[in-house]
Design a protein around this motif. Structure first.
Motif, mmCIF file in Angstrom:
data_model
loop_
_atom_site.group_PDB
_atom_site.id
_atom_site.type_symbol
_atom_site.label_atom_id
_atom_site.label_comp_id
_atom_site.label_asym_id
_atom_site.label_seq_id
_atom_site.Cartn_x
_atom_site.Cartn_y
_atom_site.Cartn_z
ATOM 1 N N ILE A 8 0.866 -1.178 0.000
ATOM 2 C CA ILE A 8 0.000 0.000 0.000
ATOM 3 C C ILE A 8 0.900 1.225 0.000
ATOM 4 O O ILE A 8 1.699 1.428 0.914
ATOM 5 C CB ILE A 8 -0.915 0.034 1.236
ATOM 6 C CG1 ILE A 8 -1.729 -1.260 1.335
ATOM 7 C CG2 ILE A 8 -1.821 1.260 1.200
ATOM 8 C CD1 ILE A 8 -2.713 -1.456 0.235
ATOM 9 N N ASN A 10 -2.241 5.576 0.559
ATOM 10 C CA ASN A 10 -3.428 5.846 1.365
ATOM 11 C C ASN A 10 -3.241 5.228 2.743
ATOM 12 O O ASN A 10 -3.231 4.004 2.883
ATOM 13 C CB ASN A 10 -4.679 5.280 0.703
ATOM 14 C CG ASN A 10 -5.962 5.786 1.360
ATOM 15 O OD1 ASN A 10 -5.978 6.144 2.526
ATOM 16 N ND2 ASN A 10 -7.042 5.823 0.596
ATOM 17 N N VAL A 13 -8.216 0.773 4.055
ATOM 18 C CA VAL A 13 -7.436 0.257 2.925
ATOM 19 C C VAL A 13 -6.808 -1.090 3.257
ATOM 20 O O VAL A 13 -6.573 -1.918 2.385
ATOM 21 C CB VAL A 13 -6.358 1.275 2.522
ATOM 22 C CG1 VAL A 13 -5.494 0.744 1.387
ATOM 23 C CG2 VAL A 13 -6.998 2.589 2.114
ATOM 24 N N ASN A 62 -14.891 1.063 0.742
ATOM 25 C CA ASN A 62 -14.283 2.379 0.601
ATOM 26 C C ASN A 62 -14.843 3.325 1.659
ATOM 27 O O ASN A 62 -16.052 3.441 1.819
ATOM 28 C CB ASN A 62 -14.566 2.943 -0.789
ATOM 29 C CG ASN A 62 -13.931 2.105 -1.880
ATOM 30 O OD1 ASN A 62 -12.728 1.925 -1.892
ATOM 31 N ND2 ASN A 62 -14.734 1.569 -2.784
ATOM 32 N N GLN A 90 -6.108 -4.853 -5.729
ATOM 33 C CA GLN A 90 -6.844 -3.691 -5.235
ATOM 34 C C GLN A 90 -5.991 -2.440 -5.477
ATOM 35 O O GLN A 90 -4.879 -2.343 -4.982
ATOM 36 C CB GLN A 90 -7.148 -3.856 -3.750
ATOM 37 C CG GLN A 90 -7.997 -5.067 -3.427
ATOM 38 C CD GLN A 90 -7.968 -5.452 -1.961
ATOM 39 O OE1 GLN A 90 -7.404 -4.742 -1.133
ATOM 40 N NE2 GLN A 90 -8.562 -6.588 -1.632
ATOM 41 N N ASN A 104 -5.853 1.779 -5.330
ATOM 42 C CA ASN A 104 -6.449 2.971 -4.739
ATOM 43 C C ASN A 104 -6.387 4.139 -5.717
ATOM 44 O O ASN A 104 -5.347 4.416 -6.313
ATOM 45 C CB ASN A 104 -5.691 3.332 -3.454
ATOM 46 C CG ASN A 104 -6.275 4.549 -2.775
ATOM 47 O OD1 ASN A 104 -7.379 4.494 -2.254
ATOM 48 N ND2 ASN A 104 -5.545 5.648 -2.781
ATOM 49 N N GLN A 105 -7.524 4.849 -5.897
ATOM 50 C CA GLN A 105 -7.601 5.993 -6.791
ATOM 51 C C GLN A 105 -8.064 7.212 -6.014
ATOM 52 O O GLN A 105 -9.017 7.122 -5.226
ATOM 53 C CB GLN A 105 -8.589 5.715 -7.932
ATOM 54 C CG GLN A 105 -8.242 4.468 -8.722
ATOM 55 C CD GLN A 105 -9.350 4.084 -9.664
ATOM 56 O OE1 GLN A 105 -9.522 4.708 -10.698
ATOM 57 N NE2 GLN A 105 -10.119 3.080 -9.300
ATOM 58 N N SER A 145 -11.571 8.619 -2.387
ATOM 59 C CA SER A 145 -10.525 7.608 -2.412
ATOM 60 C C SER A 145 -11.198 6.261 -2.614
ATOM 61 O O SER A 145 -11.781 5.700 -1.690
ATOM 62 C CB SER A 145 -9.727 7.631 -1.113
ATOM 63 O OG SER A 145 -8.702 6.672 -1.142
ATOM 64 N N THR A 146 -11.166 5.769 -3.834
ATOM 65 C CA THR A 146 -11.905 4.574 -4.206
ATOM 66 C C THR A 146 -10.947 3.445 -4.528
ATOM 67 O O THR A 146 -9.972 3.633 -5.252
ATOM 68 C CB THR A 146 -12.802 4.851 -5.431
ATOM 69 O OG1 THR A 146 -13.663 5.951 -5.140
ATOM 70 C CG2 THR A 146 -13.635 3.632 -5.774
ATOM 71 N N ILE A 147 -11.234 2.253 -4.000
ATOM 72 C CA ILE A 147 -10.422 1.076 -4.259
ATOM 73 C C ILE A 147 -11.197 0.164 -5.206
ATOM 74 O O ILE A 147 -12.361 -0.157 -4.963
ATOM 75 C CB ILE A 147 -10.084 0.335 -2.956
ATOM 76 C CG1 ILE A 147 -9.248 1.236 -2.054
ATOM 77 C CG2 ILE A 147 -9.336 -0.961 -3.258
ATOM 78 C CD1 ILE A 147 -9.037 0.678 -0.676
#
Length: 710
Positions: free
Chosen positions: A64, A67, A72, A468, A516, A518-519, A531-533
């Motif tokens: 990761i 984030n 997360v 999320n 996965q 993270n965006q 913050s979308t996974i």
């Protein structure tokens, strides 16, 4: 070594593992895990999103990186005295009074559970000795560094009950200067107290209690403005230096408590181990997101978290040639977080608030078997079945403060504010889902000679699914599903030249599925962070690792590591429509980007280190000098590869010179890190259309240590 939850020699463990001893920690002035980057092949550790205690681990391209939020999860686990931390938000601990740090590379799910697809950082603190004695150190350095630490061992009942107390305080000014005030910003001020009681009523039973309290009063978590033309916070005059503008309080407070009881009993059914832990953390911190010479975007966040865990395992020999480990594991953890932001650049009266509540329950059963087929051939296999339930509540609320917002007021900005109508597409949402996952490992090792061992294994690891916690549309809460890593590794561990040369080499191949990703985007007016996974597709990481130690003559020790890493997304297409506009534009609804073929984040092609330590008699005592060189290659801070997210290669030079008298009751050291004062970014993230944020690695540091023991 306890990398496989049993005591073994490092050279007999059939996997890639590095052990960093307390002596190495002292010589190289390793203050927390960030300082091991480059010293262990293909391991990257940095601060996650600027949060001072949040660790971003990437091992062999898996981890990761951008984030720090608890929802997360983790892909590299942190284990302290047998306790698996549920989150890495508080993982950058003080390294005083550790016995060793073990860095396990590759999936470790069979023995350490889910969320260890990249590996494990296994920390073993120095345990009570039962003998009266103590040791400590005082450090003075630049940036007004003043550190002090001590540990005291003492018997309470001889050979039955032993006690120990360990205390450490670290304090220094921040590396950065606030251009508004001219003062240092983002400093460090932490205290850690650890206490032990070890009860050994008879030879086959021992019970140890470890209690720990941390009180951390750091400065604000700084972020550099590295925006590029087209982003709202771009400023052509922004200095590429340890300077920024911040109008928030210089404050990030964290308090943690931990209580662990470990019991070991040996009897007719084997060696039974029980590890029980309860841990809490609480934090409050401010962050100036924009870093520019005008009020732009700032935030404050607070969080209360907890975890409770229980592990019970038995290590026994069903027959003489077979050793078997069976165990049960249960963990429950949760947190409440409240974040408030002030997008002054968009509206001087706007307030956004995001609230998260999460509770996760994990239950598992595991086993591992080692079979000595001959005195040279050993086979092993393991299996773990995990059941996890995740429950998430998320709410995003907007307010208007007629009097205008002021970061100095923190959460009090809501006094007198008016709540705006809720977005019908983003109403408060609660969701729950459960997953069952199976992971395992098969391996073999063969002693070609008494000094050379070859090994190979296949392991399947997984990271749990979840939800999320920061979305602009309720439908995006998820869930996202588990990800899986199939890992293959082969290697040789060897000693040569009458044990004067240790040489280990490993090659690995990882197939990462349903990964996965993270965006981060800012949407709406005023903009709200999202913050979308998503489960993005497949990727491959493969490489070779080399580490060795050579003693060419008495008194001289040379250590080296080298990592080669090749990573890429096999399949990673985001959306199904026409191609999205390039950054800094916000992706339009339905557009698509194809990231297939791009390298994974924080995955330099080459990284390595070389160090030499020479010890000699001088002045009626002993001196040792250590010089270390670290190289970390080019890498990307995010998968989008925006212009601001490229991180250039860097080299560091560290040194230490120590002298102690013949009786060695005290020692004095001169030390320096990053002696050439290389300036390099070790964090970069683009959040269109507002900004790109970055963070420098530590500048040149130097100081003097005085250590004592009795």
């Amino acid at each position: 070594m306890t990398a496989q939850k049993r005591e073994e020699n490092l050279q007999s463990v059939p996997l890639s593992v590095a052990a960093i001893s307390s002596t190495t920690i002292e010589r190289l002035h390793v203050r927390d895990f960030k300082d091991i980057t480059g010293t262990v092949p293909n391991v990257q550790v940095q601060v996650n999103a600027g949060l001072s205690l949040a660790a971003s681990y990437v091992i062999r391209g898996i981890g990761i990186a951008a984030n720090p939020s608890p929802y997360v999860g983790t892909e590299v686990g942190t284990v302290i005295d047998g306790v698996v931390l549920s989150v890495n938000q508080i993982a950058l601990i003080d390294n005083f009074d550790l016995e060793r740090i073990e860095v396990l590379r590759g999936p470790q799910g069979t023995l350490f559970g889910a969320n260890t697809t990249g590996g494990v950082i296994n920390v073993i603190t120095a345990q009570p000795t039962g003998q009266f004695g103590g040791y400590g150190q005082v450090t003075l350095g630049n940036y007004s560094r003043m550190d002090g630490a001590f540990a005291l061992n003492f018997p309470i009942i001889d050979d039955v009950l032993a006690g120990k107390v360990s205390y450490s305080h670290r304090q220094r000014d921040g590396y950065y200067t606030n251009l508004y005030t001219g003062d240092p910003i983002g400093g460090s001020n932490s205290s850690q107290l650890r206490a032990y009681l070890k009860w050994t009523p008879e030879a086959h039973l021992d019970v140890t209690w470890i209690g720990q309290v941390q009180k951390i009063r750091d400065g604000t978590d700084v972020l550099l403005d590295i925006a590029y033309p087209g982003e709202i916070f771009f400023r052509p005059t922004t200095p590429f230096a340890f300077q920024l503008y911040s109008n928030v309080p210089d404050k990030h407070n964290t308090d943690t408590t931990s209580n662990t009881i470990t019991a070991n009993w040996e009897g007719g059914i084997g060696r039974v181990t029980s590890i029980t832990n309860y841990l809490t953390w609480k934090s409050l911190g401010y962050q100036d997101i924009d870093g520019i010479d005008a009020p732009g975007y700032a935030q404050v966040g607070k969080q209360d978290g907890w975890q409770i865990s229980q592990e019970l395992r038995d290590l026994f020999h069903p027959v003489e040639s077979v050793e078997m480990l069976v165990g049960l594991y249960a963990q429950q953890w949760g947190y409440y977080s409240n974040g408030q932001n002030w997008p002054v650049f968009s509206s001087p009266t706007a307030i956004g608030e995001t609230i998260n509540k999460e509770k996760t329950t994990n239950l598992a059963a595991f086993t591992q078997v080692w079979w000595d087929v001959t005195d040279r051939l050993r086979l092993q296999g393991g299996l773990r079945v995990s059941y996890e339930t995740v429950r998430m509540y998320e709410a995003s609320v907007s307010f208007v403060q007629p009097a205008g917002t002021d970061p100095a007021k923190g959460f009090s900005n809501l006094v007198g504010a008016t709540q705006l109508p809720l977005n019908p597409l983003n109403l408060p949402t609660e969701a729950e889902k459960s997953w069952t996952n199976v992971g395992g490992k098969v391996a073999a090792d063969y002693k070609i000679t008494d000094d050379v061992m070859a090994y190979g294994y296949y392991a399947r690891g997984f990271k749990s699914g979840g939800f999320n916690g920061r979305v602009t549309l309720a439908a995006n809460i998820g869930p996202y599903n588990p990800e899986y890593v199939d890992s293959f590794e082969a290697g040789i561990k060897s000693h040569w030249l009458d044990n004067r040369l240790r040489l280990n080499i490993a090659a690995f191949y990882n197939n990462w599925q349903d990964m996965q990703v993270n965006q981060v985007f800012y949407r709406g007016n005023p903009p709200v962070g999202s913050s979308t996974i998503l489960n993005a597709g497949k990727s491959t990481t493969k490489g070779v690792e080399l580490d060795g130690e050579w003693v060419p003559v008495d008194g001289l020790r040379i250590n080296g590591t080298l990592g080669y890493l090749n990573t890429y997304y096999n399949v990673f297409k985001q959306g199904n429509g026409p191609t999205c506009a390039p950054p800094p534009a916000i992706p339009s609804p339905g557009c698509s980007n194809d990231y297939s073929g791009r390298p994974l984040v924080y995955s330099p092609e080459w990284n390595g280190s070389l160090s030499a330590t020479y010890t000699w008699a001088v002045g009626g005592g002993k001196a040792d000098a250590t010089l270390q060189y670290i190289y970390n290659g080019d890498r990307w801070g995010n998968y989008t590869q925006a212009p601001s997210e490229f991180l250039k290669a860097y080299s560091l030079l560290n040194a230490n010179l120590t002298w102690s008298p013949a009786k060695e009751h005290w020692a004095i050291s001169l030390w320096g890190r990053n002696l050439t004062n290389e300036k390099y970014l070790n964090l970069a993230l683009d959040a269109p259309p507002l900004f790109s944020e970055g963070l420098f690695g530590a500048p040149r540091e130097y100081g003097i240590d005085f250590r004592f023991n009795f």
